[in-house]
Design a protein around this motif. Structure first.
Motif, PDB file in Angstrom:
ATOM      1  N   GLN A  48       6.723 -35.098   1.999  1.00  0.00           N
ATOM      2  CA  GLN A  48       6.947 -35.174   3.434  1.00  0.00           C
ATOM      3  C   GLN A  48       6.483 -36.496   3.936  1.00  0.00           C
ATOM      4  O   GLN A  48       6.945 -37.427   4.669  1.00  0.00           O
ATOM      5  CB  GLN A  48       6.629 -34.085   3.931  1.00  0.00           C
ATOM      6  CG  GLN A  48       7.058 -34.156   5.540  1.00  0.00           C
ATOM      7  CD  GLN A  48       6.654 -32.988   6.222  1.00  0.00           C
ATOM      8  OE1 GLN A  48       5.356 -32.198   6.059  1.00  0.00           O
ATOM      9  NE2 GLN A  48       7.518 -31.995   7.058  1.00  0.00           N
TER      10      GLN A  48
ATOM     11  N   SER B 189       8.125 -39.572   2.532  1.00  0.00           N
ATOM     12  CA  SER B 189       9.496 -39.761   3.031  1.00  0.00           C
ATOM     13  C   SER B 189       9.309 -40.361   4.504  1.00  0.00           C
ATOM     14  O   SER B 189       9.906 -41.365   5.151  1.00  0.00           O
ATOM     15  CB  SER B 189      10.075 -38.268   3.428  1.00  0.00           C
ATOM     16  OG  SER B 189      11.440 -38.305   3.921  1.00  0.00           O
ATOM     17  N   GLN B 190       8.152 -39.845   5.131  1.00  0.00           N
ATOM     18  CA  GLN B 190       7.995 -40.568   6.657  1.00  0.00           C
ATOM     19  C   GLN B 190       7.527 -42.030   6.574  1.00  0.00           C
ATOM     20  O   GLN B 190       7.757 -42.699   7.298  1.00  0.00           O
ATOM     21  CB  GLN B 190       7.130 -39.414   7.514  1.00  0.00           C
ATOM     22  CG  GLN B 190       7.459 -38.187   7.662  1.00  0.00           C
ATOM     23  CD  GLN B 190       6.476 -37.416   8.183  1.00  0.00           C
ATOM     24  OE1 GLN B 190       5.293 -37.686   8.198  1.00  0.00           O
ATOM     25  NE2 GLN B 190       6.974 -36.182   8.895  1.00  0.00           N
TER      26      GLN B 190
ATOM     27  N   SER C  83      15.282 -40.262   3.396  1.00  0.00           N
ATOM     28  CA  SER C  83      15.381 -38.917   3.477  1.00  0.00           C
ATOM     29  C   SER C  83      16.081 -38.590   1.796  1.00  0.00           C
ATOM     30  O   SER C  83      16.950 -39.249   1.633  1.00  0.00           O
ATOM     31  CB  SER C  83      16.221 -38.522   4.557  1.00  0.00           C
ATOM     32  OG  SER C  83      16.721 -37.155   4.402  1.00  0.00           O
TER      33      SER C  83
ATOM     34  N   ASP D  50      20.037 -38.413   1.910  1.00  0.00           N
ATOM     35  CA  ASP D  50      20.850 -39.889   1.858  1.00  0.00           C
ATOM     36  C   ASP D  50      20.911 -40.163   0.438  1.00  0.00           C
ATOM     37  O   ASP D  50      21.724 -41.198   0.097  1.00  0.00           O
ATOM     38  CB  ASP D  50      19.920 -40.938   2.731  1.00  0.00           C
ATOM     39  CG  ASP D  50      19.771 -40.377   4.197  1.00  0.00           C
ATOM     40  OD1 ASP D  50      20.717 -39.819   4.806  1.00  0.00           O
ATOM     41  OD2 ASP D  50      18.818 -40.954   4.727  1.00  0.00           O
TER      42      ASP D  50
END
Length: 253
Positions: free
Chosen positions: A205, A208-209, A214, A217
Motif C-alpha cells: 500500500q 502504491s501511494q 494501482s 491498472d
C-alpha cells in the motif's frame, strides 16, 4: 516356496505399485465423480452451464443411510457455483456423497456453473470476466431454461466470493436465496497464508501511494497464479493436516 502374506510390507508395496499402474493405464475405471446425468444449456469458451436430470429412482444413499426421493418439485431452481481452484466435481464427488444428488432427491431443480479448465492460454481472464460477463450470462441461461426469474445460489469457497461480487455489482433482485460455504471473505484470517497476506499488504500500500500506481491498472495476465502455488497456499492454511493427510494416503495405498 515362501508365501508372502498380503498384509506384509512387501505385499503392500506390491499392491500399491499395481494400483498405481492400473490408475495410470485404466483411469476411466476409477472415475466415479461427475456421473449424475445432465444437459449443457449454455456454453461460452471454457465456461458452461449444466442442468441436471431429475432422479429416475425412488431412493438414494447418502453416506450409508438410505433417503427417499421426494415426489414434489420446487419451482425455484438452485444454481451451484464452484470455486476456481477446484473443479465442478466437488458437488458430485461420489454417488453416495453428492450434493447434486441430494438436492435432486429433495425435489430441487439443479443447475451448475462449470468454469472449465483454465490454462496459460486463458491469461486474459480477470475477475471482471467471471463476475460481470459469465455470471450474468449463466444466470440468464438458467432463467431461460427454467422459465423462472428467481434463483437460489449455493456456492462454495471462491464461488461464494464471485456470487457475492455479482450480487453487489448488479443488484440482481431475483436472487431468492444465497448460501456460501467456506468463502474466505476475510483472507487475512487464513492461517499462515493469511499472515503472509497481512505482512505484505501494508508495504504494498505504501509503494502504491508513493508511486501513484494501482494494481488494478496493470494487465490481469501478470497476476495469474500457477496451480502448484495455489495448492501450496491452501496447504499452508493447515500444514499439519496436509502432512497427516499425505501420510494417511501413503499408508492406505
Amino acid at each position: 516356496m515362501k508365501i508372502r502374506r498380503k498384509d506384509s510390507l512387501t505385499g503392500k508395496v506390491l499392491s500399491a505399485a499395481v494400483h498405481a499402474v492400473e490408475r495410470r493405464l485404466f483411469s476411466e475405471n476409477f472415475n466415479v465423480s461427475n456421473r449424475t446425468p445432465f444437459d449443457t444449456v449454455h456454453e461460452d469458451g471454457i465456461m458452461s452451464v449444466r442442468h441436471y436430470h431429475p432422479l429416475a429412482v425412488d431412493e438414494i444413499v447418502v453416506g450409508t443411510e438410505p433417503m427417499s426421493v421426494a415426489p414434489e418439485r420446487h419451482r425455484i431452481p438452485v444454481v451451484l457455483v464452484p470455486p476456481l481452484a477446484a473443479t465442478s466435481m466437488i458437488f458430485d464427488l461420489l454417488p453416495q456423497r453428492s450434493v447434486v444428488r441430494y438436492l435432486l432427491a429433495r425435489g430441487f431443480d439443479v443447475y451448475l456453473i462449470d468454469w472449465g479448465e483454465v490454462t496459460a492460454d486463458h491469461s486474459n481472464l480477470s475477475l471482471e470476466n467471471y463476475v460481470l460477463d459469465w455470471m450474468p450470462a449463466a444466470l440468464d441461461a438458467v432463467r431461460r431454461d427454467s422459465g423462472e426469474q428467481d434463483v437460489s445460489i449455493f456456492a462454495y469457497c471462491m464461488g461464494g466470493l464471485l456470487s457475492l461480487m455479482y450480487a453487489a455489482a448488479t443488484q440482481d433482485r431475483h436472487i431468492r436465496n444465497m448460501v456460501t460455504v467456506a468463502s474466505p471473505v476475510d483472507m487475512h484470517q487464513m492461517g499462515i497464508a493469511g499472515g503472509v497476506l497481512s505482512a505484505i499488504y501494508r508495504p504494498a500500500q505504501v509503494v502504491s501511494q508513493a508511486l501513484n500506481i494501482s494494481l488494478l491498472d496493470m494487465p490481469a495476465r501478470y497476476f495469474h497464479i500457477p496451480g502448484w502455488m495455489n495448492s501450496l497456499a491452501f496447504k499452508l492454511t493447515n500444514p499439519v493436516g496436509s502432512l497427516v493427510s499425505s501420510l494417511e494416503l501413503l499408508v492406505n495405498l
